[in-house]
Scaffold this active site. Structure first.
Site, mmCIF file in Angstrom:
data_model
loop_
_atom_site.group_PDB
_atom_site.id
_atom_site.type_symbol
_atom_site.label_atom_id
_atom_site.label_comp_id
_atom_site.label_asym_id
_atom_site.label_seq_id
_atom_site.Cartn_x
_atom_site.Cartn_y
_atom_site.Cartn_z
ATOM 1 N N GLU A 197 75.675 47.495 80.728
ATOM 2 C CA GLU A 197 75.160 48.719 80.555
ATOM 3 C C GLU A 197 75.897 49.697 81.526
ATOM 4 O O GLU A 197 75.170 50.391 82.421
ATOM 5 C CB GLU A 197 73.804 48.991 80.466
ATOM 6 C CG GLU A 197 73.220 48.349 79.329
ATOM 7 C CD GLU A 197 71.561 48.589 79.083
ATOM 8 O OE1 GLU A 197 70.898 48.766 80.227
ATOM 9 O OE2 GLU A 197 70.952 48.439 78.129
ATOM 10 N N GLU A 228 72.529 43.437 72.377
ATOM 11 C CA GLU A 228 71.215 43.321 72.771
ATOM 12 C C GLU A 228 70.498 44.538 71.790
ATOM 13 O O GLU A 228 70.938 45.318 71.640
ATOM 14 C CB GLU A 228 70.831 44.255 74.093
ATOM 15 C CG GLU A 228 71.402 43.602 75.336
ATOM 16 C CD GLU A 228 71.125 44.176 76.604
ATOM 17 O OE1 GLU A 228 70.026 44.994 76.629
ATOM 18 O OE2 GLU A 228 71.685 43.919 77.662
HETATM 19 C C1 BGP Z 1 68.470 46.396 79.037
HETATM 20 C C2 BGP Z 1 69.049 45.525 79.782
HETATM 21 C C3 BGP Z 1 68.519 44.052 79.720
HETATM 22 C C4 BGP Z 1 67.147 44.059 79.002
HETATM 23 C C5 BGP Z 1 66.789 45.194 78.236
HETATM 24 C C6 BGP Z 1 65.391 45.358 77.844
HETATM 25 O O1 BGP Z 1 68.545 47.901 79.871
HETATM 26 O O2 BGP Z 1 70.598 45.287 79.724
HETATM 27 O O3 BGP Z 1 68.573 43.245 80.872
HETATM 28 O O4 BGP Z 1 66.061 43.985 80.132
HETATM 29 O O5 BGP Z 1 67.122 46.317 78.901
HETATM 30 O O6 BGP Z 1 64.597 46.091 78.632
HETATM 31 P P1 BGP Z 1 63.354 45.656 79.520
HETATM 32 O O7 BGP Z 1 63.621 44.358 79.671
HETATM 33 O O8 BGP Z 1 63.038 46.621 80.468
HETATM 34 O O9 BGP Z 1 62.253 45.729 78.406
#
Ligand code: BGP
Length: 469
Positions: A173, A365
């Protein structure tokens, strides 16, 4: 006519990140990373040094249980597994000249297990895990020196693993840096915040570093496919007014510029205007410009939600803990954390990225964070996560629509394929996995793993290559 839009060889799998899964935060020579001093994720202040309430120090103990976890991924039929290499396991401070052999050896063992099960590795080189020493001694990515440190780190990985890893992502990201400077760019945040010019300079340094890593991969690991990785978020105008449409274009430009640079090899005009209007002049050398020409082989992205935009800033609000702000869309439901659920948005963003960049796309993701409840069914401990099955099913149906639209999609790795520590909240109660891990927000639990209902559902999806959706 096959009864699925997913092509043969479509890569089905799951994704994690070192800082959220491994634990062993100081084992075998690992140095501290910015994550080790972020006990509340992006939802709270950093600490000077690790504190026992930071769940990431133990994570789900994947550092010792990786073989068991990878066997569970194989049981679901994964063709690919996305994970990150912790930069501070390989270069504990980040500015050493020689790597930490014990750190390299750990990932050799992980790759051994993946090979044993025939699972393709997809490696994120930097996943919000900048060595803390680089943050504190150099100011993180605002310092041009980090380009050289990152280059050395990437070259070490390509030389060590280049014959075993085909798919690489340079930064997780990369477009989150302006929104989460310490987590994403290792930039210490002073009282008044980081000056905007310094944030843009840090963004430039990361883009140059990403391009140099791409060039090094071509030299050292010719079979490697290098991708950029961006946070995607379709943006809808709150009203059909042209002013709201311009607000959407401006917000979109803030996100799309990273993919534009990675695929075109230069800064687009709208970005240069944005700098001019803010009186920002970046330090860009001729060498930088030449480096940026090393464009990527594919574009990968995370997708969780969409957002709306309006020319009226007083209406802005954001889902709890999400990195990007925006205006809630009144036509969409939201998760418990306010992340608006929009499966159709995934089809839209696949088409937008394909039309704009004409590069193969990889969804690395996608998932639903939820407070799962462990129950007993027929004598087995499990989670009846129909809500997660519905979320993933609806999103994968839209991936199928995009494939029918002619979009070239390489694969799909669902986020948090096993319960891990949340990035935004640094809690375990925001669970994403097909596998439940018995660990609670207070650190208690056996760390035992249990298959959720979605574990069996996803195994079917993979076995039928999407025909069961
Ligand atoms: C994204 C990241 C991941 C993961 C995902 C889910 O921004 O790349 O590392 O964490 O978010 O977010 P969260 O874990 O805050 O629910």
């Amino acid at each position: 006519m096959s009864n699925t839009p997913f092509p043969d060889g479509f890569l089905w799998g799951g994704a994690t990140a070192a800082n959220q899964i491994e634990g062993a935060y100081d084992e075998d020579g690992k140095g501290l990373s910015v994550q080790d001093v972020m006990p509340r994720g992006i939802s709270g202040p950093r600490t000077e040094r690790p504190t026992p309430d930071n769940l990431k120090l133990v994570g789900i103990d994947h550092y010792h249980r990786y073989a068991e976890d990878i066997a569970l991924f194989a049981e679901m039929g994964f063709g690919v597994y996305r994970f990150s290499i912790a930069w501070s396991r390989i270069f504990p401070n980040g500015d050493e000249t020689e790597p930490n052999e014990a750190g390299l050896a750990f990932y050799d063992r992980v790759l051994d297990e993946l090979e044993r099960h025939g699972i393709e590795p997809l490696v994120t080189i930097s996943h919000y895990e900048t060595p803390l020493h680089l943050a504190e001694q150099y100011g993180g990515w605002t310092n041009r020196a980090l380009i050289g440190f990152y280059e050395r780190y990437a070259r070490t990985l390509f030389e060590r693993y280049g014959s075993r890893v085909k798919y690489w992502l340079t930064f997780n990201e990369i477009n989150s840096l302006l929104h989460a400077p310490f987590m994403s760019g290792g930039i210490p945040i002073p009282e008044g915040g980081v000056p905007t010019g310094e944030l843009y300079q840090a963004m430039h340094h990361e883009l140059v570093a990403s391009a140099r890593a791409t060039r090094i991969a071509r030299e050292v690991a010719p079979a490697a496919q290098v991708g950029c990785m961006v946070l995607s978020m379709p943006i809808y105008p709150l009203t059909p007014s042209p002013a709201d449409a311009v607000a959407v274009m401006d917000a979109d430009h803030g996100n799309l510029v990273y993919g534009d640079v990675h695929t075109r090899g230069e800064y687009p005009g709208y970005f240069l205007r944005r700098l001019r209007e803010q009186g920002i002049s970046l330090d860009i050398t001729d060498e930088d410009r030449a480096d940026l020409k090393n464009t990527v082989d594919f574009v990968s992205f995370s997708y969780y939600m969409s957002i709306a935009e309006t020319a009226d800033p007083t209406k802005r609000a954001a889902g709890e803990g999400n990195i990007m702000g925006g205006v809630p869309n009144p036509t969409l439901p939201a998760s418990e954390w306010g992340w608006q659920i929009d499966p159709v948005g995934l089809r839209l963003v696949l088409n937008q990225f394909w039309d704009r960049w004409q590069k193969p796309l990889f969804i690395v993701e996608n998932g639903l964070g939820a407070r799962d409840r462990l129950v007993e069914v027929d004598g087995e401990k499990t989670v009846v996560d129909d809500y997660r099955i519905a979320y993933l099913n609806d999103h994968l149906v839209q991936v199928g629509e995009a494939l029918e639209d002619g979009v070239d999609v390489l694969g799909y790795t669902s986020w948090g394929c096993i319960d891990i520590v949340s990035a935004s909240t640094a809690q375990l109660s925001k669970r994403y996995g097909f596998i439940y891990v018995d660990r609670n927000d207070d650190g208690s639990g056996t760390l035992d793993r249990y298959r959720k209902k979605s574990f069996h559902w996803y195994a079917d999806v993979i076995r039928t290559n999407g025909a069961s959706l």
